[in-house]
Design a protein around this motif. Structure first.
Motif, PDB file in Angstrom:
ATOM      1  N   VAL A 130       0.840  -1.199   0.000  1.00  0.00           N
ATOM      2  CA  VAL A 130       0.000   0.000   0.000  1.00  0.00           C
ATOM      3  C   VAL A 130       0.878   1.253   0.000  1.00  0.00           C
ATOM      4  CG1 VAL A 130      -1.631   1.366   1.365  1.00  0.00           C
ATOM      5  CG2 VAL A 130      -2.003  -1.097   1.069  1.00  0.00           C
ATOM      6  N   GLU A 131       1.888   1.242   0.848  1.00  0.00           N
ATOM      7  CA  GLU A 131       2.777   2.400   0.934  1.00  0.00           C
ATOM      8  C   GLU A 131       3.536   2.618  -0.369  1.00  0.00           C
ATOM      9  OE1 GLU A 131       6.496   4.047   3.696  1.00  0.00           O
ATOM     10  OE2 GLU A 131       5.507   2.143   4.171  1.00  0.00           O
ATOM     11  N   ALA A 137       2.241   6.734  -6.781  1.00  0.00           N
ATOM     12  CA  ALA A 137       1.176   7.570  -7.347  1.00  0.00           C
ATOM     13  C   ALA A 137       1.379   9.038  -6.995  1.00  0.00           C
ATOM     14  CB  ALA A 137      -0.182   7.082  -6.854  1.00  0.00           C
ATOM     15  N   ALA A 138       1.917   9.308  -5.809  1.00  0.00           N
ATOM     16  CA  ALA A 138       2.147  10.699  -5.402  1.00  0.00           C
ATOM     17  C   ALA A 138       3.166  11.385  -6.309  1.00  0.00           C
ATOM     18  CB  ALA A 138       2.612  10.746  -3.955  1.00  0.00           C
ATOM     19  N   ASN A 139       4.062  10.610  -6.907  1.00  0.00           N
ATOM     20  CA  ASN A 139       5.056  11.171  -7.817  1.00  0.00           C
ATOM     21  C   ASN A 139       4.506  11.421  -9.214  1.00  0.00           C
ATOM     22  OD1 ASN A 139       7.119  11.162  -5.876  1.00  0.00           O
ATOM     23  ND2 ASN A 139       7.670   9.027  -6.346  1.00  0.00           N
ATOM     24  N   TYR A 140       3.306  10.898  -9.492  1.00  0.00           N
ATOM     25  CA  TYR A 140       2.676  11.082 -10.805  1.00  0.00           C
ATOM     26  C   TYR A 140       1.228  11.554 -10.606  1.00  0.00           C
ATOM     27  CZ  TYR A 140       6.711   8.566 -12.601  1.00  0.00           C
ATOM     28  OH  TYR A 140       8.000   8.187 -12.923  1.00  0.00           O
ATOM     29  N   ILE A 180      -4.748   4.416  -0.488  1.00  0.00           N
ATOM     30  CA  ILE A 180      -4.202   4.668  -1.819  1.00  0.00           C
ATOM     31  C   ILE A 180      -4.970   5.777  -2.526  1.00  0.00           C
ATOM     32  CG2 ILE A 180      -3.874   3.631  -4.112  1.00  0.00           C
ATOM     33  CD1 ILE A 180      -3.125   1.037  -2.753  1.00  0.00           C
ATOM     34  N   GLY A 181      -6.244   5.936  -2.172  1.00  0.00           N
ATOM     35  CA  GLY A 181      -7.073   6.966  -2.797  1.00  0.00           C
ATOM     36  C   GLY A 181      -6.614   8.385  -2.513  1.00  0.00           C
ATOM     37  N   GLU A 182      -5.705   8.562  -1.562  1.00  0.00           N
ATOM     38  CA  GLU A 182      -5.191   9.906  -1.278  1.00  0.00           C
ATOM     39  C   GLU A 182      -4.259  10.409  -2.378  1.00  0.00           C
ATOM     40  OE1 GLU A 182      -3.330   9.794   2.517  1.00  0.00           O
ATOM     41  OE2 GLU A 182      -5.193   9.379   3.627  1.00  0.00           O
ATOM     42  N   SER A 183      -3.718   9.479  -3.191  1.00  0.00           N
ATOM     43  CA  SER A 183      -2.788   9.911  -4.240  1.00  0.00           C
ATOM     44  C   SER A 183      -3.092   9.326  -5.616  1.00  0.00           C
ATOM     45  CB  SER A 183      -1.347   9.545  -3.845  1.00  0.00           C
ATOM     46  OG  SER A 183      -1.242   8.164  -3.548  1.00  0.00           O
ATOM     47  N   ALA A 184      -4.045   8.393  -5.704  1.00  0.00           N
ATOM     48  CA  ALA A 184      -4.387   7.779  -6.994  1.00  0.00           C
ATOM     49  C   ALA A 184      -5.900   7.706  -7.146  1.00  0.00           C
ATOM     50  CB  ALA A 184      -3.790   6.374  -7.083  1.00  0.00           C
TER      51      ALA A 184
END
Length: 393
Positions: A130-131, A137-140, A180-184
């Motif tokens: 998950v991490e 995703a945070a990088n994109y 995961i929804g926080e960044s994707a």
């Protein structure tokens, strides 16, 4: 006194024919087994059969030769598969067993992966995964979609054996999607699959979803991305019968109901690459999206994308490009994307041991789709590669 002695001798002699018959039968079976055709592959178990071990004195002394010989005897025993099938049928009919080989025997000939508990080691791995996905995703920002397919048991709980204490998969999915929804962008299929659960969404004898289930997921992906899914009514489907998947191989269910695979023979070419280094690829073969030769084997699902290759690129009919990071659930999903994208890259971390940054930059991918099924995702030890930074300057 004489009569008694004679009587005792005759009593002892009366057991000899039975003993001799048993010994002759044992010797006969052993001799016959020596000449029984040997095999190199156990198809039902998708593994190589043990071969007769080479004799070495040191192996005999440490006991390893005896162990190898025992495995050879077990794998090469005459009519081995028939004996196992008979034993499994007896277990189910006579003893009402509802579990075999880690698979639950559900109602209506359903078979489900048993998941009563999640070990601490698996929970730790899930948190790492998950991490890793969230960091990647945070990088994109705005480019990553995360699709985690629910297990068949989460969609069809009524088909499980009565009282089966399965884990609370829904609670775990809620937690994974929230983090995961926080960044994707997250694609949750549970409501969609529950609404159309009367359709053929999952195989009964295998751990995968069907191509139809994959198409339903693809429709939801298109809705999320504002794309138009391809019209299946304009395609000519092909149906392959006689599919008995991994769950059947584990259970040998005596009254198995074979699955079928229905697919669309799309013409888009796929190039499979040999990975020689980070973002270094050499074309290995170019072939159709679906290797129809594999429909003639037991592992029929492996026809999609010709199995789990490290890196492949597919030529599509749409615009833009997308990189799919996947487990085998994506294999029957990816062909649908050819209607929407001009280029589809496919990465399977089982055979791809680098981060994605250098590949995304070099190949110019516009989007990334991460597609796994729940049970693979929580235990996969390779997915952590996704967040490894590029080592290239």
């Amino acid at each position: 006194m004489t009569d008694k002695v004679i009587y005792r001798k005759e009593g002892r002699r009366s057991g000899y024919p039975l003993l001799c018959t048993g010994l002759l039968l044992l010797i006969g079976v052993s001799v016959f087994n020596l000449f029984w055709p040997k095999r190199t592959q156990i198809e039902l178990e998708n593994r190589r059969a043990a071969q007769f071990p080479d004799f070495r004195l040191e192996d005999l002394l440490d006991g390893s030769w005896q162990s190898d010989f025992s495995r050879w005897m077990q794998d090469q025993f005459l009519l081995r598969d028939q004996w196992i099938n008979a034993q499994r049928a007896t277990d189910e009919i006579a003893f009402q067993k509802v579990e075999e080989g880690g698979i639950l025997l559900g109602k209506d000939r359903w078979m489900f992966t048993k998941l009563f508990t999640v070990p601490d080691s698996t929970l730790a791995q899930m948190n790492k995964n998950v991490e890793a996905v969230a960091d990647f995703a945070a990088n994109y920002p705005g480019k990553v979609t995360f699709l985690l397919a629910p297990s068949a048991s989460a969609i069809y709980p009524e088909e499980l054996p009565a009282g089966a204490p399965m884990i609370d998969e829904n609670a775990m999915l809620d937690d994974i999607f929230a983090r995961i929804g926080e960044s994707a962008a997250v694609l949750d299929l549970r409501d969609t699959f529950t609404a159309c659960k009367d359709e053929y969404l999952y195989f009964k004898t295998d751990h995968h979803w069907t191509p139809h289930g994959a198409y339903r997921a693809y429709e939801q992906f298109c809705a999320l991305k504002g794309l138009t899914p391809f019209d299946t009514s304009a395609q000519q489907p092909v149906t392959v019968s006689g599919f008995q998947g991994t769950h059947y191989s584990a259970t040998r269910l005596w009254n198995v109901e074979d699955d079928v695979i229905t697919y669309y023979p799309l013409e888009n070419p796929m190039t499979i690459y040999r990975i020689t280094g980070e973002a270094q690829y050499e074309p290995q073969t170019t072939e159709p999206l679906i290797n129809t030769d594999k429909f003639n084997t037991r592992d029929k699902y492996a026809a999609f994308l010709d199995g789990n290759n490290g890196y492949s690129v597919i030529e599509g009919n749409g615009t833009g490009s997308i990189l799919v990071v996947k487990d085998s659930y994506a294999n029957s999903f990816v062909p649908n994307l050819t209607q929407n994208y001009a280029k589809i890259g496919v990465v399977d971390f089982r055979n791809f041991k680098y981060g994605l940054d250098s590949t995304i930059e070099q190949e110019g991918y516009d989007e990334v789709l991460i597609l796994y099924n729940f049970q693979t995702f929580i235990a996969d030890t390779n997915l952590i590669y996704i967040s490894r930074p590029s080592t290239l300057s």
